[in-house]
Structure formats: structure tokens, C-alpha cells
Write an enzyme that holds these catalytic residues in place. Structure first.
Site, PDB file in Angstrom:
ATOM      1  N   HIS A 183      31.241 -96.873 -50.051  1.00  0.00           N
ATOM      2  CA  HIS A 183      30.815 -96.011 -48.849  1.00  0.00           C
ATOM      3  C   HIS A 183      29.516 -94.836 -49.242  1.00  0.00           C
ATOM      4  O   HIS A 183      29.830 -94.924 -50.498  1.00  0.00           O
ATOM      5  CB  HIS A 183      31.764 -95.474 -48.034  1.00  0.00           C
ATOM      6  CG  HIS A 183      33.370 -94.604 -49.048  1.00  0.00           C
ATOM      7  ND1 HIS A 183      33.969 -93.854 -48.601  1.00  0.00           N
ATOM      8  CD2 HIS A 183      33.212 -94.546 -50.161  1.00  0.00           C
ATOM      9  CE1 HIS A 183      34.510 -93.564 -49.916  1.00  0.00           C
ATOM     10  NE2 HIS A 183      34.207 -93.957 -50.394  1.00  0.00           N
ATOM     11  N   GLU A 184      29.279 -93.426 -48.518  1.00  0.00           N
ATOM     12  CA  GLU A 184      28.463 -92.586 -49.111  1.00  0.00           C
ATOM     13  C   GLU A 184      27.639 -92.685 -50.117  1.00  0.00           C
ATOM     14  O   GLU A 184      26.848 -92.051 -50.795  1.00  0.00           O
ATOM     15  CB  GLU A 184      29.427 -91.192 -50.418  1.00  0.00           C
ATOM     16  CG  GLU A 184      30.583 -90.946 -49.416  1.00  0.00           C
ATOM     17  CD  GLU A 184      29.957 -90.803 -47.855  1.00  0.00           C
ATOM     18  OE1 GLU A 184      28.628 -89.976 -47.647  1.00  0.00           O
ATOM     19  OE2 GLU A 184      30.920 -90.362 -46.738  1.00  0.00           O
ATOM     20  N   GLY A 185      26.831 -93.922 -49.820  1.00  0.00           N
ATOM     21  CA  GLY A 185      25.717 -94.815 -50.291  1.00  0.00           C
ATOM     22  C   GLY A 185      26.203 -95.374 -51.776  1.00  0.00           C
ATOM     23  O   GLY A 185      27.216 -95.263 -52.369  1.00  0.00           O
TER      24      GLY A 185
ATOM     25  N   GLN B 138      22.433 -95.410 -54.705  1.00  0.00           N
ATOM     26  CA  GLN B 138      22.504 -94.188 -55.306  1.00  0.00           C
ATOM     27  C   GLN B 138      21.589 -94.351 -56.628  1.00  0.00           C
ATOM     28  O   GLN B 138      20.842 -93.456 -57.287  1.00  0.00           O
ATOM     29  CB  GLN B 138      23.914 -93.640 -56.044  1.00  0.00           C
ATOM     30  CG  GLN B 138      25.201 -93.901 -55.011  1.00  0.00           C
ATOM     31  CD  GLN B 138      24.834 -92.054 -54.034  1.00  0.00           C
ATOM     32  OE1 GLN B 138      24.024 -91.227 -54.630  1.00  0.00           O
ATOM     33  NE2 GLN B 138      25.555 -92.357 -53.051  1.00  0.00           N
TER      34      GLN B 138
END
Ligand SMILES: Cc1cc2nc3c(=O)[nH]c(=O)nc-3n(C[C@H](O)[C@H](O)[C@H](O)COP(=O)(O)OP(=O)(O)OC[C@H]3O[C@@H](n4cnc5c(N)ncnc54)[C@H](O)[C@@H]3O)c2cc1C
Length: 600
Positions: free
Chosen positions: A450-452, A457
Site C-alpha cells: 500500500h501507499e505505492g 516507489q
């Protein structure tokens, strides 16, 4: 008794001996604070984490939220924990005094948050989302929006979510289809469905403030056409009380591998389940200007990325401490030179291979903690107005920019590996649910997703952050690393040896980077971006370890000797892993690119 969550001794070393965060009190924003207030916050968070978060970590894993068709049931301990944090006024700990906040440095808040995350990553997730949501709105919202939504969130009466992802649009937010139709009164009505939304749909707070990405019809295509909306679960009356139920309906809960204590939802917006003001459509309020939603959301996402990083570190850290304790107590086997069955068995901590696994965990967890606290200090410095702040504000901003994907991804990979090693140290017991470490592994497994994702990333690092402004970010990082290696070289001896190794790795990274961009073969350069991220991350964390041994220089005792040995481990076992990675990158290897779908 020493906590099994995080070592307070280590936190004090990192915050005060190394980062010297008490010097932040020279900044006007933090002038009312002192080392004493910082320590009091850390004490308080350790106590709250131990009493209200760790107490239900296993229970909230075993009894995940359920939906009975009408309401979502969450075990009561979660609300008790969130209320305890709200009553201690900690939700607003970094916010300005104008919002009733304590105006604490982000560095202190990050360390404080690590206690909650180590104790119970799921329950702390509700907290992290509310804090980041409030922070975004306090930055970009109108005075009225702040009054209506942020103030109750900071008091713990409301909670927050971030609703970006959709079933068909996870990594690629450009492809979201949720639409926001303007209304004559200036508000919007939203229609669409969001997937994976954490912390949504529960009764623990009076209201839930969803920050939702959606497209206003007629806007530009892709991310440039995305706007940001406040979509509360309940509309808020003029006197602040809860009004009609908004048209935000739970379509279902997702059932996860780990982090089971926090709700994870599929949310329908505007499907007519509820009809505020007599018609379907989720009432939403635009944040800032139309079509600038992604820019605003990045404030929350960058904060959330550091939040993911510290969560991964915290899980790696607690797993390390628990496996360390186990290894000290578990007798098994004898030394390789003494096999006499009549002699007593030795604790497994005396076996070199167990020490290897513990050292690796220590190197990952404490190295990751150093990186996250360093980044948090960059946040504080990048907000400062004092010209003499070190590093200066612009440099801090550049360093933060390039380090954020690393701070999110490196701990998500290596502190997860630490959790795997913790299981290994416990042997069969580690694989059983009677012990904590298997849950830590499952909980931590989310973090590279999650969060990229890890892959996204890496593209952010290599495709955007490194080439940004002709490599200015990379140059700023190079200067910071060079400052450390020069200081270590002056000290001589082993420190100088580490400095030389780090310097050589850094120079190689810079040369390989130049070669990759110089080739003009963007496709080949980006094909191995994850390899780049991993080599980059290991070099950055080697730098963090050199910084730590410099801070420990001249100090004696087990704590400092442990720091030096973990640094040695990182330089002998981990940093060399980057050499073959850099060889591969230099060769612009096309194996993955040339693999064809039909060959699998
Ligand atoms: C437990 C949990 C909680 C979550 N909480 C929230 C939340 O609160 N709010 C929210 O908005 N979202 C949330 N998410 C969503 C999360 O951010 C997404 O799952 C994530 O962004 C990945 O999207 P996806 O699952 O659709 O995977 P995909 O985007 O389909 O990716 C699948 C794989 O393909 C790779 N991939 C995709 N695109 C590319 C590319 N261009 N180049 C190279 N590789 C690529 C990815 O790296 C990944 O390995 C949550 C997810 C989970 C599992």
C-alpha cells in the site's frame, strides 16, 4: 523492565545524542518545548501503547471487524485505545497552536507514533489516517472546513480516511472513474466506488471524514483532472451536530492476511442507499481548487509514506526484541566444539547462526529507525523559517524528496525480512499463533503493497526524484553522505575504513546512475528500477549506520558496543550486496524487458 516494543535507550540515543533534536527548540515554532517535554511525550506514548494498544493486538487479529448487514462491529478495545490517545491530546501533537495543537516536532511525533505501531499496527492505523487527514485539511482547507471537520478530528470525535483507490485504478490513479457533479449551492455530488479504504465504516467516532479523489466532468484527462473532496459519512449541521446520513454505503469488508483489526472497505458513493436532501449522490465539498487534487493528496501520501515506513520499522523492531528475549531463554544444543551430551545445553543465542539472525534484525530495525527519524527531522527543518537551520531549508526539502521512497520501501522490505528472521529464531514456535512473531510478519507484509507498491516507489525514485532538476536531489544527498564520510575518515581506524567503503559505494552508484541516464535507453534503465531502489536503499542505510557509530564514538558500554557491531554487520554482510546489483544496472540488462508473455 525493558519494553518488548521498542528500546527507549535506542530512541534516546537516536533523538538526543545523534539527531540532537533538543536543538529544534531554538526554532520559534518549538520554542516552548524542551528535552523534558519531548521525553514526557515519549514516556506517555510508551505507557499508552503498552496499556491500550498492546493489550488487544492478538485479539483484534483473531476477531477482525464484522459486518452484519447493518453495522460494522469492532472489538471495544480499539475505541478505548483511540479515546485514550485523544484524551491525552496527542492527535494534534504536531499541529499549530491555532488548531489547538501542541506544536511538537514531527521527529518527536514519529518516535511517539512508533510505540503505537509496535504495540498494535491496526489500531494505530486509525490514528495515522486521522492525523494525516487533519493535516491535509489544515493546510489546504478553508477556515470553515477546518472548523467543521478538522477540529472534531483532532479532538477524537471524528476520524479520517483517504479514499483514492478503485477496483480498476490502484497504482494508476489517472484511471479513477469516480465523478463529482457540481451543485448549484457550490457543493458536489459524488458517484462511484472506492476499493481498499482503510478505517472507513465503523461506529467508534461520531463521524468519518473521507478524503476522496474524483473527477469533475469536463476536466482534463489523467491525473490533471483529479480533484479532492471532503465526503463525510454524516452531513454536519451548522451547530456542529451530525445531520443526515450521506450517500456513502458500505458494499463490503475486505478480509486481509494481516492488519486485520482495522476495517478495510469497499465504499459506494452515490448509489442511492441514502438520499441526503431527498436525492441520491454523496455530498462532497471541494478542497482547494478543482483539478489540483493529486497535488493536495501528495501532502497526505508523503506523510502516509513516512507513516508506512515507521510502521514497518516498528514491527521489525518489536519482532527483533521478542526473538532476542526468546533466544536468551531457549536452551538447545551445544557449542560446535563441545558436543558432550552430559554437559548442559546452551541458550540458542550462543550459536553463531542465531547471532547472525539477531544481528541482521538489529541492523534492519535500528537502521530503519535511524532513517525514519532522520527523515522526520528533515520535515521539521524543511518547515523552519530560521536561516541558520542545519541542513538549510532547501537542502532539507531536497533530501526529503529523494529519501521518501526509500524511507517507505526499505523498511517495508527489510523489516519484513527481520520479522521472517524472528520467526526463524523461534523455530517451530515462531510459526505458531501462540507467539507474536507470525502476526508481525503478516501485519508487515502489507507495507510493500500500500501507499505505492515497491515497484511504484522504485519508479518514483529513479524516474522522478533522482533526475529532478538535473540531479539536484542526488547531489544534495551526495553532499550529506560526503560530510559523514569526511568526518569518519578524520577519526581514523575502523571508522575511516567504513567511510572508504561507503564512499566507494556512493561514487559507484552515482557513476552507474549517470551511465543509465546517459545511455538514452529509458526503457532499459527503468526496467530494473527495483534493483536500483534496493541498492540505493542499502547504501543510504549504510550511511545511517556510519552516522550512528560516529555518534557513539568514544562512548563505552554494551549499548555502544552493540551499535558498533551492528554497523560492522551492515558493512560486512549487507553493503556488499549492492555490488552485483550495480553491475546489473550498469549493463542495462534487458532480460525482463525481452521476456515475452507467451514464454511464461
Ligand atoms: C490492506 C490495504 C489497505 C489499503 N488502504 C487504502 C486506503 O486506505 N486508501 C486507498 O486509497 N487505498 C488503499 N489501499 C490500496 C493500495 O494503495 C493499493 O492496493 C496499491 O496502490 C496497489 O494497487 P492495486 O492493489 O490495484 O495493485 P496494482 O496497481 O494492480 O498492482 C499490481 C502489481 O503490478 C505492479 N504495477 C502496477 N503498475 C505498474 C507500473 N506502471 N509499472 C510497474 N509495475 C506496476 C505493482 O507494483 C504490483 O506489483 C489499501 C490496500 C490494501 C491491500
Amino acid at each position: 523492565m525493558q519494553s518488548m516494543l521498542i528500546s527507549r535507550r535506542d530512541l534516546d540515543f537516536l533523538l538526543f545524542d545523534w539527531l540532537r533534536i533538543d536543538e529544534l527548540t531554538k526554532q520559534e515554532r518549538f520554542a516552548e518545548h524542551s528535552r523534558d517535554t519531548f521525553e514526557a511525550v515519549l514516556d506517555l506514548c510508551e505507557q499508552l501503547a503498552t496499556r491500550y494498544f498492546a493489550n488487544h493486538n492478538k485479539k483484534s487479529d483473531a476477531q477482525e471487524p464484522t459486518f452484519d448487514g447493518h453495522r460494522v462491529n469492532v472489538i471495544p478495545e480499539v475505541k478505548e485505545a483511540l479515546d485514550a490517545v485523544a484524551q491525552a491530546d496527542l492527535i494534534a501533537m504536531t499541529m499549530g497552536q491555532q488548531h489547538g495543537g501542541a506544536q511538537l516536532p514531527v521527529t518527536v511525533a514519529q518516535a511517539a507514533f512508533a510505540w503505537f505501531a509496535a504495540a498494535n499496527i491496526s489500531t494505530s492505523g486509525y490514528l495515522m489516517l486521522s492525523m494525516a487527514n487533519a493535516n491535509l485539511l489544515a493546510t489546504f482547507g478553508t477556515a470553515e472546513q477546518i472548523d467543521t471537520f478538522v477540529t472534531p478530528m483532532l479532538a477524537g470525535r471524528f476520524s479520517g480516511t483517504m479514499a483514492l483507490s478503485e477496483t480498476q485504478a490502484g497504482s494508476s490513479l489517472a484511471d479513477i472513474t469516480t465523478r463529482a457533479e457540481p451543485q448549484p449551492d457550490g457543493s458536489y455530488r459524488l458517484f462511484g466506488s472506492k476499493m481498499w479504504i482503510s478505517g472507513a465504516e465503523h461506529d467508534m467516532t461520531d463521524n468519518i471524514i473521507n478524503l476522496v479523489l474524483a473527477k469533475i466532468p469536463g476536466g482534463p484527462p489523467g491525473t490533471k483532472g483529479i480533484s479532492l473532496f471532503i465526503v463525510p459519512k454524516y452531513l454536519v449541521n451548522d451547530d456542529g451536530s451530525s445531520g443526515a446520513r450521506n450517500d456513502v454505503a458500505l458494499a463490503g469488508l475486505n478480509h486481509k492476511m494481516g492488519q486485520r483489526g482495522i476495517t478495510n472497505t469497499v465504499l459506494n458513493f452515490g448509489d442511492g442507499t441514502f438520499t441526503p436532501d431527498g436525492k441520491p449522490g454523496a455530498v462532497g465539498y471541494l478542497v482547494g481548487e478543482p483539478h489540483r487534487g493529486i497535488t493536495y493528496m501528495f501532502t497526505m501520501m508523503n506523510e502516509a509514506r513516512l507513516g508506512v515506513g515507521i510502521g514497518a520499522v516498528a514491527l521489525g523492531y518489536t519482532g527483533y526484541l521478542k526473538s532476542l528475549q526468546y533466544a536468551r531463554q531457549r536452551p538447545q544444543g551445544r557449542t560446535v566444539t563441545s558436543k558432550d551430551p552430559d554437559t548442559p545445553q546452551i541458550p540458542i543465542i550462543e550459536h553463531a547462526d542465531v547471532k547472525r539472525m539477531l544481528l541482521a534484525q538489529k541492523a534492519y530495525a535500528e537502521g530503519g529507525m535511524a532513517l525514519l527519524l532522520y527523515c522526520a527531522k528533515l520535515v521539521d527543518v524543511s518547515h523552519s523559517v530560521e536561516p541558520e537551520a542545519q541542513p538549510d531549508r532547501d537542502t532539507a526539502t531536497m533530501l526529503l524528496d529523494i529519501l521518501t521512497p526509500v524511507a517507505k520501501s526499505w523498511p517495508s522490505q527489510w523489516c519484513l525480512e527481520a520479522n521472517s528472521l524472528a520467526i526463524q529464531v523461534l523455530g517451530g514456535y515462531g510459526y505458531s499463533r501462540e507467539y507474536d512473531v507470525e502476526q508481525h510478519y503478516r501485519d508487515n507484509r502489507l507495507n510493500p503493497i500500500h501507499e505505492g507498491t515497491h515497484g511504484i516507489q522504485s519508479l518514483d525514485l529513479l524516474g522522478r526524484k533522482v533526475p529532478y532538476r538535473n540531479g539536484a536531489n542526488l547531489a544534495a544527498l551526495g553532499e550529506a553522505v560526503a560530510h559523514t564520510t569526511a568526518t569518519a575518515a578524520e577519526r581514523g581506524g575502523e571508522l575511516a575504513g567504513m567511510a572508504a567503503r561507503l564512499d566507494a559505494s556512493w561514487q559507484r552508484l552515482v557513476a552507474v546512475t549517470a551511465g543509465m541516464f546517459g545511455s538514452g535507453d529509458v526503457e532499459a534503465a527503468l526496467a530494473n528500477s527495483v534493483v536500483y531502489l534496493e541498492a540505493f536503499g542499502h547504501i543510504v542505510v549504510a550511511w545511517m549506520w556510519l552516522e550512528q557509530v560516529l555518534a557513539a564514538h568514544g562512548q563505552h558500554g554494551d549499548f555502544y558496543d552493540g551499535k558498533r557491531q551492528a554497523a560492522r554487520y551492515f558493512f560486512h554482510y549487507e553493503l556488499p550486496k549492492t555490488a552485483p546489483q550495480l553491475d546489473l544496472l550498469e549493463s542495462l540488462d534487458r532480460t525482463t524487458l525481452e521476456m515475452r508473455e507467451g514464454w511464461f
